[in-house]
Design a protein around this motif. Sequence first.
Motif, mmCIF file in Angstrom:
data_model
loop_
_atom_site.group_PDB
_atom_site.id
_atom_site.type_symbol
_atom_site.label_atom_id
_atom_site.label_comp_id
_atom_site.label_asym_id
_atom_site.label_seq_id
_atom_site.Cartn_x
_atom_site.Cartn_y
_atom_site.Cartn_z
ATOM 1 N N ILE A 140 -4.114 31.158 8.673
ATOM 2 C CA ILE A 140 -3.698 29.850 9.183
ATOM 3 C C ILE A 140 -4.535 29.531 10.413
ATOM 4 N N ARG A 141 -5.120 28.333 10.435
ATOM 5 C CA ARG A 141 -5.908 27.883 11.590
ATOM 6 C C ARG A 141 -5.224 26.687 12.233
ATOM 7 N N THR A 142 -5.267 26.674 13.567
ATOM 8 C CA THR A 142 -4.754 25.532 14.328
ATOM 9 C C THR A 142 -5.912 24.987 15.148
ATOM 10 N N GLN A 143 -6.286 23.727 14.897
ATOM 11 C CA GLN A 143 -7.448 23.142 15.559
ATOM 12 C C GLN A 143 -7.317 21.634 15.635
ATOM 13 N N SER A 144 -8.133 21.041 16.494
ATOM 14 C CA SER A 144 -8.118 19.583 16.629
ATOM 15 C C SER A 144 -8.950 18.960 15.516
ATOM 16 N N LEU A 145 -8.887 17.631 15.423
ATOM 17 C CA LEU A 145 -9.651 16.928 14.388
ATOM 18 C C LEU A 145 -11.154 17.166 14.517
ATOM 19 N N SER A 146 -11.619 17.410 15.744
ATOM 20 C CA SER A 146 -13.049 17.659 15.949
ATOM 21 C C SER A 146 -13.395 19.142 15.826
ATOM 22 N N GLY A 147 -12.405 19.982 15.520
ATOM 23 C CA GLY A 147 -12.675 21.402 15.301
ATOM 24 C C GLY A 147 -12.432 22.303 16.497
ATOM 25 N N THR A 205 1.732 34.078 15.908
ATOM 26 C CA THR A 205 1.189 33.080 16.825
ATOM 27 C C THR A 205 -0.330 33.136 16.743
ATOM 28 N N THR A 206 -0.956 31.969 16.591
ATOM 29 C CA THR A 206 -2.413 31.965 16.498
ATOM 30 C C THR A 206 -3.023 32.479 17.802
ATOM 31 N N ASP A 207 -4.196 33.074 17.695
ATOM 32 C CA ASP A 207 -4.847 33.668 18.867
ATOM 33 C C ASP A 207 -5.650 32.635 19.645
ATOM 34 N N LEU A 208 -6.474 33.118 20.563
ATOM 35 C CA LEU A 208 -7.266 32.212 21.394
ATOM 36 C C LEU A 208 -8.214 31.358 20.566
ATOM 37 N N ASP A 209 -8.579 31.844 19.383
ATOM 38 C CA ASP A 209 -9.458 31.087 18.480
ATOM 39 C C ASP A 209 -8.669 30.210 17.514
ATOM 40 N N GLY A 210 -7.361 30.108 17.712
ATOM 41 C CA GLY A 210 -6.546 29.279 16.830
ATOM 42 C C GLY A 210 -6.436 29.846 15.432
ATOM 43 N N ARG A 211 -6.231 31.166 15.315
ATOM 44 C CA ARG A 211 -6.238 31.815 13.999
ATOM 45 C C ARG A 211 -5.123 32.855 13.912
ATOM 46 N N ALA A 212 -4.408 32.857 12.783
ATOM 47 C CA ALA A 212 -3.404 33.881 12.482
ATOM 48 C C ALA A 212 -3.625 34.349 11.051
ATOM 49 N N SER A 213 -3.501 35.663 10.824
ATOM 50 C CA SER A 213 -3.763 36.236 9.509
ATOM 51 C C SER A 213 -2.536 36.999 9.017
ATOM 52 N N PHE A 214 -2.252 36.852 7.702
ATOM 53 C CA PHE A 214 -1.111 37.524 7.083
ATOM 54 C C PHE A 214 -1.575 38.262 5.825
ATOM 55 N N SER A 215 -1.072 39.463 5.612
ATOM 56 C CA SER A 215 -1.209 40.138 4.326
ATOM 57 C C SER A 215 0.018 39.753 3.516
ATOM 58 N N ALA A 216 -0.185 39.071 2.383
ATOM 59 C CA ALA A 216 0.941 38.457 1.684
ATOM 60 C C ALA A 216 0.808 38.619 0.172
ATOM 61 N N PRO A 217 1.940 38.594 -0.562
ATOM 62 C CA PRO A 217 1.901 38.691 -2.020
ATOM 63 C C PRO A 217 1.307 37.442 -2.657
ATOM 64 N N VAL A 218 0.760 37.607 -3.850
ATOM 65 C CA VAL A 218 0.300 36.460 -4.636
ATOM 66 C C VAL A 218 1.488 35.538 -4.889
ATOM 67 N N GLY A 219 1.285 34.229 -4.704
ATOM 68 C CA GLY A 219 2.399 33.300 -4.919
ATOM 69 C C GLY A 219 2.185 31.950 -4.270
ATOM 70 N N CYS A 220 3.270 31.179 -4.185
ATOM 71 C CA CYS A 220 3.259 29.811 -3.649
ATOM 72 C C CYS A 220 3.941 29.803 -2.276
ATOM 73 N N TYR A 221 3.330 29.094 -1.318
ATOM 74 C CA TYR A 221 3.821 29.149 0.064
ATOM 75 C C TYR A 221 3.991 27.752 0.649
ATOM 76 N N THR A 259 -6.945 29.852 2.984
ATOM 77 C CA THR A 259 -6.784 29.375 4.357
ATOM 78 C C THR A 259 -6.034 28.047 4.386
ATOM 79 N N GLY A 260 -5.050 27.945 5.259
ATOM 80 C CA GLY A 260 -4.361 26.684 5.526
ATOM 81 C C GLY A 260 -4.590 26.291 6.977
ATOM 82 N N GLN A 261 -4.297 25.061 7.325
ATOM 83 C CA GLN A 261 -4.542 24.635 8.703
ATOM 84 C C GLN A 261 -3.532 23.591 9.164
ATOM 85 N N PHE A 262 -3.319 23.581 10.471
ATOM 86 C CA PHE A 262 -2.575 22.531 11.147
ATOM 87 C C PHE A 262 -3.540 21.866 12.119
#
Length: 270
Positions: free
Chosen positions: A84-91, A127-143, A173-176
């Motif tokens: 998951i990434r959290t970033q502004s419209l300009s990146g 919580t995303t880190d200083l680079d606006g990134r959070a990583s999860f190890s997750a099962p195959v499926g719909c989220y 990858t998903g993003q807000f």
Amino acid sequence: MVLIGATVVAAACGSDESPPVRVESVTVTTSAGTPGATTNPPADTAPPAQTRPATTVTTTKPVTTVKETTKPPANPTGQGTVIIRTQSLSGVAIPYVPVTISLHRPCDPTGNDLPEGTPEIQSWSATTDLDGRASFSAPVGCYRLRMTAPPGTNPVPEGMHTLFLPADGQTVTGQFRFQDPAPGPICASQTIVHDLNVDAWMRDATPTVTNCDGYWAVIVWDVPGDSQRIVSRTPSTPWQTYVGFPHDVCWTKARADGVPDSFESYFTKC
């Protein structure tokens, strides 16, 4: 029809008496047809039978083809990675944003469709880190994806977020996104609040960075009283409070401590 009468008079020889008149009638029938017309055959002669050509009817049975398809399982197995990434419209990275991913079943992730009302099975938060990134190890499926926008940020209203992890070993990858202008990750208010570890009652308040110059910043909260403070950090250390307001630190000392010249107005001249 023309009727012609003929009268024949025969004279009796040697007699003075007139012999009786004998009348014979002859009837002649004439056809008034077209000259040269063909005479019809006798009535008792049957016309030759007409022979119809034989008709061959070929019946073809339709061929029905049945295509067998294998329906993917509703709950596929395997493990992958969700980022998951959290970033502004300009990146620009928006750091320290609380995010959550929730697994919903039954659902086929290869169809990219998560119907409303599909039950939530499990969820993970980070919580995303200083680079606006959070990583999860997750099962195959719909989220489904959720976040808690930090006070002072301005997220883009994009509705419900979904994400699909279709196969074992894959990374998706998903993003807000947040509106611009966005402060750099170093001076973002949520970065400073995260590092300062302020009291709970201040975490719910809205922080605003009013000045940022390198590794120095001025931050204030919308709470009663004077919550403004000057904070600083180094490339290898988190944000720390330098002074809180009101204070009696002289500009001479502050400048010697490395406070940038743009902050001179916050100090007394002594």
